[in-house]
Write a protein that holds these residues in place. Structure first.
Motif, PDB file in Angstrom:
ATOM      1  N   SER A  84     -51.540   7.292  70.606  1.00  0.00           N
ATOM      2  CA  SER A  84     -50.326   6.513  70.521  1.00  0.00           C
ATOM      3  C   SER A  84     -49.247   7.277  69.742  1.00  0.00           C
ATOM      4  O   SER A  84     -49.552   8.059  68.840  1.00  0.00           O
ATOM      5  N   LEU A  86     -47.176   6.222  67.580  1.00  0.00           N
ATOM      6  CA  LEU A  86     -47.158   5.847  66.169  1.00  0.00           C
ATOM      7  C   LEU A  86     -48.265   6.576  65.400  1.00  0.00           C
ATOM      8  O   LEU A  86     -48.061   7.028  64.277  1.00  0.00           O
ATOM      9  N   VAL A  87     -49.436   6.710  66.047  1.00  0.00           N
ATOM     10  CA  VAL A  87     -50.535   7.441  65.409  1.00  0.00           C
ATOM     11  C   VAL A  87     -50.122   8.880  65.164  1.00  0.00           C
ATOM     12  O   VAL A  87     -50.365   9.433  64.092  1.00  0.00           O
ATOM     13  N   PHE A  90     -47.656   9.030  62.238  1.00  0.00           N
ATOM     14  CA  PHE A  90     -48.334   8.856  60.955  1.00  0.00           C
ATOM     15  C   PHE A  90     -49.195  10.055  60.620  1.00  0.00           C
ATOM     16  O   PHE A  90     -49.298  10.453  59.466  1.00  0.00           O
ATOM     17  N   TRP A  91     -49.832  10.606  61.647  1.00  0.00           N
ATOM     18  CA  TRP A  91     -50.704  11.748  61.398  1.00  0.00           C
ATOM     19  C   TRP A  91     -49.885  12.908  60.845  1.00  0.00           C
ATOM     20  O   TRP A  91     -50.233  13.516  59.844  1.00  0.00           O
ATOM     21  N   PHE A  94     -48.616  11.726  57.194  1.00  0.00           N
ATOM     22  CA  PHE A  94     -49.565  11.508  56.099  1.00  0.00           C
ATOM     23  C   PHE A  94     -50.656  12.575  56.008  1.00  0.00           C
ATOM     24  O   PHE A  94     -51.109  12.916  54.933  1.00  0.00           O
ATOM     25  N   VAL A  95     -51.121  13.067  57.166  1.00  0.00           N
ATOM     26  CA  VAL A  95     -52.286  13.951  57.155  1.00  0.00           C
ATOM     27  C   VAL A  95     -51.889  15.416  57.033  1.00  0.00           C
ATOM     28  O   VAL A  95     -52.526  16.173  56.308  1.00  0.00           O
ATOM     29  N   GLN A  98     -51.869  17.096  53.697  1.00  0.00           N
ATOM     30  CA  GLN A  98     -53.186  17.406  53.116  1.00  0.00           C
ATOM     31  C   GLN A  98     -53.636  18.806  53.510  1.00  0.00           C
ATOM     32  O   GLN A  98     -54.506  19.391  52.882  1.00  0.00           O
ATOM     33  N   PHE A  99     -53.083  19.337  54.600  1.00  0.00           N
ATOM     34  CA  PHE A  99     -53.405  20.692  55.015  1.00  0.00           C
ATOM     35  C   PHE A  99     -52.385  21.679  54.465  1.00  0.00           C
ATOM     36  O   PHE A  99     -52.306  22.812  54.919  1.00  0.00           O
ATOM     37  N   LEU A 180     -39.703   3.646  65.977  1.00  0.00           N
ATOM     38  CA  LEU A 180     -40.928   3.826  65.191  1.00  0.00           C
ATOM     39  C   LEU A 180     -40.665   4.595  63.900  1.00  0.00           C
ATOM     40  O   LEU A 180     -41.396   4.446  62.929  1.00  0.00           O
ATOM     41  N   SER A 182     -38.624   4.186  61.759  1.00  0.00           N
ATOM     42  CA  SER A 182     -38.331   3.306  60.622  1.00  0.00           C
ATOM     43  C   SER A 182     -39.595   3.090  59.785  1.00  0.00           C
ATOM     44  O   SER A 182     -39.516   2.772  58.600  1.00  0.00           O
ATOM     45  N   LEU A 183     -40.763   3.272  60.403  1.00  0.00           N
ATOM     46  CA  LEU A 183     -42.020   3.042  59.681  1.00  0.00           C
ATOM     47  C   LEU A 183     -42.423   4.234  58.834  1.00  0.00           C
ATOM     48  O   LEU A 183     -43.379   4.154  58.064  1.00  0.00           O
TER      49      LEU A 183
END
Lengths: 242, 219
Positions: A84, A86-87, A90-91, A94-95, A98-99, A180, A182-183
């Motif tokens: 998706s 949105l996924v 976010f990935w 947020f993720v 971390q890398f 999206l 906005s999130l």
């Protein structure tokens, strides 16, 4: 829908926005919403450009690239079409940090939306190239053209016309997907709407204006693509008649 | 350490139960979209003067972002005294949004029915209801099943939007796990993999269904 109806809808939407904006209860929201709309448009334009580049590159890599490149392009397309939007957003937001890769929210938005729509676009490009008649390829071969020459001079100009309507749909999808962002804390049109709604609880005026603004933007894209299609196929028809 | 397997396995059951909510939202939303879409498409043919209104309505729904529509339904309904919980409002918004897309698919299906079929139904004095139920719909639906299937997958991939109004579906659960443990890598990646797996499986299913339908309709 005919282009006249679309133009009529656009004019109606703009007139309604204008009329509402003169009213006191709506007026207060206009500056903030317009500010948000500018960011929405920026993200949509940059995202679309990235989507075009990615779509063409991935399609060409999948069709003519050497095996590793072909494989890479397939993985890209499947991942971005299979998950998706949105996924993905976010990935990346947020993720990825971390890398050790921290991008600002604006860049994440453009990247995620551009890569997402580019994956769908690569299928459009592939389909359009494959829809060019076989005889065109054979004639180019007979004329001893190299593959890049063939693509650039013979195939892509014809495939381009077939690509316009589906790309138009994709641009609209992209424009709508900008909501999206906005999130992930970007203050685009959807974010401003949410923020003002939470502060004032004037849900109906705010969301009516926002829906009309998105409608107007989508209609501009639809009408633009229709005009482009008309222009591009005009040349093709003339070529055929000659 | 970037990826922690122990943590990934620890959160797997939580995500799995949230996935059920996502799937529920998908199925209810699609049932709504498929039936409302059919109603729109049929009304458009059966009552000609609604044609213009319905196409403007469809255009309005398709031209504005689903996220805004979800917010709109969630915040506007209470103003009229109808308080919907987040799940209902969200699924309703998704269903209505995709009904607009589905109605266009049905329309394409109806347009493909040979004129003679309509004329023969008139000649046989069949009512509009019987014509649709027994003559048109059985012929119009099978060819468009793959297109509807594609929208089912698309709808499924939109369900993470429900997290914006705090429905406890997959994305929201992953976000909560992330904010509680400050580990986003595992939950977000698992959610992504889940969607990828579901999409690939359903794409394969649609392809085989398409093959099956093609074989059946080829005479």
């Amino acid at each position: 829908m005919g282009i006249r109806t679309l133009v009529a809808m656009l004019v109606t939407a703009l007139v309604v926005i204008g009329a509402l904006a003169t009213q006191e209860s709506y007026k207060v929201f206009m500056p903030g919403l317009l500010q948000g709309a500018v960011l929405t448009i920026e993200i949509a334009i940059l995202g679309s450009l990235l989507a075009i580049v990615m779509g063409v590159l991935a399609a060409l890599a999948r069709m003519y690239g050497p095996a590793p490149l072909r494989w890479l392009a397939t993985v890209y397309v499947e991942i971005f079409r299979g998950t998706s939007a949105l996924v993905q957003l976010f990935w990346l937001f947020f993720v990825l940090p971390q890398f050790g890769v921290t991008l600002n929210a604006f860049l994440v938005a453009v990247l995620a939306l551009g890569l997402n729509v580019g994956a769908y676009g690569s299928e459009v490009v592939r389909g359009a190239i494959q829809s060019v008649a076989r005889g065109q390829w054979e004639a180019s071969t007979a004329l001893n053209m190299s593959r890049p020459q063939m693509l650039r001079r013979i195939i892509l100009p014809q495939a381009f016309v077939a690509m316009i309507p589906p790309w138009g749909n994709l641009f609209i999808e992209l424009l709508k997907s900008t909501a999206l962002v906005s999130l992930i804390t970007l203050s685009d049109l959807a974010f401003k709407a949410q923020q003002m709604n939470q502060n004032t609880f004037k849900t109906i005026p705010i969301f009516t204006l926002v829906l009309l603004m998105y409608l107007a933007m989508s209609l501009v894209v639809t009408i633009g693509m229709r005009l482009l299609e008309r222009r591009a196929s005009l040349g093709l028809a003339r070529g055929k008649a000659a | 350490m970037i990826w922690d397997w122990a943590f990934a396995f620890e959160i797997l059951p939580v995500l799995a139960s949230a996935a059920i909510v996502s799937i529920e939202a998908t199925l209810i939303g699609f049932a709504l979209a498929a039936s409302l879409g059919l109603v729109l498409a049929v009304v458009r043919i059966a009552v000609p003067w609604t044609g213009w209104t319905i196409s403007v309505l469809v255009e309005l729904i398709r031209s504005t972002p689903l996220l805004i529509q979800i917010f709109f339904l969630y915040f506007v309904f209470p103003k009229f005294g109808v308080v919907l919980d987040a799940f209902t409002a969200g699924v309703l918004a998704i269903g209505i949004h995709y009904a607009a897309y589905c109605s266009e698919v049905y329309r394409a299906g109806f347009d493909n029915i040979h004129r003679g079929q309509w004329e023969a139904s008139v000649a046989l004095n069949l009512s509009a209801w019987t014509t649709f139920r027994d003559i048109i719909i059985p012929q119009a639906i099978p060819p468009i099943v793959p297109a509807l299937g594609n929208y089912l997958v698309a709808l499924f991939k939109e369900t993470p939007l429900l997290s914006a109004i705090a429905v406890l579906e997959l994305m929201q659960t992953a976000k909560i796990i992330g904010s509680e443990t400050f580990r986003y890598t595992e939950p977000m990646t698992l959610v992504g993999l889940f969607f990828l797996a579901m999409s690939l499986v359903s794409a394969a299913l649609i392809r085989s269904l398409e093959g099956l339908l093609n074989r059946r309709t080829m005479r």
